[in-house]
Design a protein around this motif. Sequence first.
Motif, PDB file in Angstrom:
ATOM      1  N   THR A  46       9.980   5.308  -7.240  1.00  0.00           N
ATOM      2  CA  THR A  46       8.705   5.264  -6.515  1.00  0.00           C
ATOM      3  C   THR A  46       7.800   4.227  -7.173  1.00  0.00           C
ATOM      4  O   THR A  46       7.623   4.225  -8.395  1.00  0.00           O
ATOM      5  CB  THR A  46       8.028   6.643  -6.523  1.00  0.00           C
ATOM      6  OG1 THR A  46       8.876   7.580  -5.843  1.00  0.00           O
ATOM      7  CG2 THR A  46       6.677   6.601  -5.825  1.00  0.00           C
ATOM      8  N   ILE A  47       7.257   3.346  -6.344  1.00  0.00           N
ATOM      9  CA  ILE A  47       6.463   2.220  -6.850  1.00  0.00           C
ATOM     10  C   ILE A  47       5.107   2.216  -6.149  1.00  0.00           C
ATOM     11  O   ILE A  47       5.034   2.324  -4.923  1.00  0.00           O
ATOM     12  CB  ILE A  47       7.165   0.871  -6.583  1.00  0.00           C
ATOM     13  CG1 ILE A  47       8.646   0.921  -6.978  1.00  0.00           C
ATOM     14  CG2 ILE A  47       6.437  -0.271  -7.302  1.00  0.00           C
ATOM     15  CD1 ILE A  47       9.480  -0.197  -6.365  1.00  0.00           C
ATOM     16  N   THR A  48       4.052   2.102  -6.938  1.00  0.00           N
ATOM     17  CA  THR A  48       2.713   1.921  -6.378  1.00  0.00           C
ATOM     18  C   THR A  48       2.285   0.471  -6.580  1.00  0.00           C
ATOM     19  O   THR A  48       2.343  -0.058  -7.697  1.00  0.00           O
ATOM     20  CB  THR A  48       1.699   2.860  -7.041  1.00  0.00           C
ATOM     21  OG1 THR A  48       2.070   4.214  -6.764  1.00  0.00           O
ATOM     22  CG2 THR A  48       0.284   2.621  -6.501  1.00  0.00           C
ATOM     23  N   PRO A  65      -4.314   1.147  -2.689  1.00  0.00           N
ATOM     24  CA  PRO A  65      -2.944   0.934  -3.197  1.00  0.00           C
ATOM     25  C   PRO A  65      -1.896   1.551  -2.276  1.00  0.00           C
ATOM     26  O   PRO A  65      -2.134   2.583  -1.640  1.00  0.00           O
ATOM     27  CB  PRO A  65      -2.966   1.633  -4.567  1.00  0.00           C
ATOM     28  CG  PRO A  65      -4.407   1.573  -4.981  1.00  0.00           C
ATOM     29  CD  PRO A  65      -5.200   1.729  -3.716  1.00  0.00           C
ATOM     30  N   VAL A  66      -0.744   0.919  -2.208  1.00  0.00           N
ATOM     31  CA  VAL A  66       0.341   1.351  -1.323  1.00  0.00           C
ATOM     32  C   VAL A  66       1.509   1.845  -2.174  1.00  0.00           C
ATOM     33  O   VAL A  66       1.952   1.149  -3.089  1.00  0.00           O
ATOM     34  CB  VAL A  66       0.805   0.200  -0.414  1.00  0.00           C
ATOM     35  CG1 VAL A  66       1.960   0.654   0.480  1.00  0.00           C
ATOM     36  CG2 VAL A  66      -0.367  -0.318   0.431  1.00  0.00           C
ATOM     37  N   VAL A  79       6.344  -3.008   1.770  1.00  0.00           N
ATOM     38  CA  VAL A  79       4.933  -2.659   1.578  1.00  0.00           C
ATOM     39  C   VAL A  79       4.174  -3.144   2.812  1.00  0.00           C
ATOM     40  O   VAL A  79       4.211  -4.332   3.151  1.00  0.00           O
ATOM     41  CB  VAL A  79       4.352  -3.317   0.318  1.00  0.00           C
ATOM     42  CG1 VAL A  79       2.836  -3.149   0.266  1.00  0.00           C
ATOM     43  CG2 VAL A  79       4.981  -2.715  -0.923  1.00  0.00           C
ATOM     44  N   VAL A  80       3.496  -2.232   3.492  1.00  0.00           N
ATOM     45  CA  VAL A  80       2.760  -2.575   4.720  1.00  0.00           C
ATOM     46  C   VAL A  80       1.265  -2.448   4.448  1.00  0.00           C
ATOM     47  O   VAL A  80       0.785  -1.397   4.019  1.00  0.00           O
ATOM     48  CB  VAL A  80       3.171  -1.664   5.890  1.00  0.00           C
ATOM     49  CG1 VAL A  80       2.371  -2.012   7.140  1.00  0.00           C
ATOM     50  CG2 VAL A  80       4.672  -1.778   6.157  1.00  0.00           C
ATOM     51  N   VAL A  81       0.522  -3.525   4.712  1.00  0.00           N
ATOM     52  CA  VAL A  81      -0.919  -3.556   4.470  1.00  0.00           C
ATOM     53  C   VAL A  81      -1.632  -3.865   5.783  1.00  0.00           C
ATOM     54  O   VAL A  81      -1.463  -4.948   6.346  1.00  0.00           O
ATOM     55  CB  VAL A  81      -1.290  -4.615   3.417  1.00  0.00           C
ATOM     56  CG1 VAL A  81      -2.803  -4.663   3.205  1.00  0.00           C
ATOM     57  CG2 VAL A  81      -0.567  -4.341   2.101  1.00  0.00           C
ATOM     58  N   THR A 101       2.200   1.000 -10.845  1.00  0.00           N
ATOM     59  CA  THR A 101       2.935   2.009 -11.618  1.00  0.00           C
ATOM     60  C   THR A 101       4.258   2.323 -10.926  1.00  0.00           C
ATOM     61  O   THR A 101       4.427   2.094  -9.723  1.00  0.00           O
ATOM     62  CB  THR A 101       2.120   3.303 -11.754  1.00  0.00           C
ATOM     63  OG1 THR A 101       1.854   3.829 -10.439  1.00  0.00           O
ATOM     64  CG2 THR A 101       0.805   3.041 -12.473  1.00  0.00           C
ATOM     65  N   THR A 102       5.195   2.889 -11.710  1.00  0.00           N
ATOM     66  CA  THR A 102       6.483   3.322 -11.165  1.00  0.00           C
ATOM     67  C   THR A 102       6.802   4.709 -11.712  1.00  0.00           C
ATOM     68  O   THR A 102       6.310   5.116 -12.765  1.00  0.00           O
ATOM     69  CB  THR A 102       7.620   2.350 -11.537  1.00  0.00           C
ATOM     70  OG1 THR A 102       7.803   2.365 -12.953  1.00  0.00           O
ATOM     71  CG2 THR A 102       7.312   0.940 -11.074  1.00  0.00           C
ATOM     72  N   SER A 103       7.654   5.431 -10.984  1.00  0.00           N
ATOM     73  CA  SER A 103       8.133   6.732 -11.452  1.00  0.00           C
ATOM     74  C   SER A 103       9.521   6.956 -10.897  1.00  0.00           C
ATOM     75  O   SER A 103       9.976   6.242 -10.003  1.00  0.00           O
ATOM     76  CB  SER A 103       7.182   7.860 -11.017  1.00  0.00           C
ATOM     77  OG  SER A 103       7.095   7.937  -9.602  1.00  0.00           O
ATOM     78  N   GLY A 104      10.203   7.980 -11.424  1.00  0.00           N
ATOM     79  CA  GLY A 104      11.581   8.229 -11.015  1.00  0.00           C
ATOM     80  C   GLY A 104      12.540   7.493 -11.921  1.00  0.00           C
ATOM     81  O   GLY A 104      12.453   7.596 -13.153  1.00  0.00           O
TER      82      GLY A 104
END
Length: 203
Positions: A46-48, A65-66, A79-81, A101-104
């Motif tokens: 997961t990436i923000t 933030p997306v 990534v859709v803005v 940030t990232t997670s997972g």
Amino acid sequence: ITDTAIGTILDNDTAPTITIGDASNNEGSPISFPVTLSNPSSQDITITFNLTNGTAGNADYTTTPVTITILAGQTTGTVVVPTTPDDIDEPNETFTVGVGTTSGGPVGTTTDTATGTIVDIDPTPIVTITGATVTEGSPVVFTATLSIASSLPTTINVVTNPGTASNSDFTPINAAPVTTITIPAGALSTTVSVPTVNDTTIE
């Protein structure tokens, strides 16, 4: 014999790095940025992504933030803005998208960013000018109007030409030196005043 042993397979693959590609679209339409992992992961990642203003400001696009998730085994995401339509003629505007940030699953160090370009779709303003009827001796105030507002100041060269009135009836504005009027950015109109002469001739 009931003894067992564990065999351990050491992973020799590197954690994936993240890249994001530049993208553009017309104002009012969403901009889609392609996101790529250098190699797949066995875990969801997961990436923000954070958004940073360039020539585009908060009113031009959604600056929140997306966050996206690239599933295990996959290497691509989007990534859709959203962008915001307006009625102002302006240059194309840009903003930047970068990894926050990232997670997972683990990821490698990444500093990649992408530029989003918002393409202006508003027409170039057309200038019209209107006059007024006054008693001689009073100035004639002309109004210059734009058909659509501009994000930049609009400078207009002004010159007067005699009609049935001669140059002795009013104060001419000559082509040289050039007289200019400016409509400020975001405004639609401004005025220019031409003095007239009060005489004793019936005409």
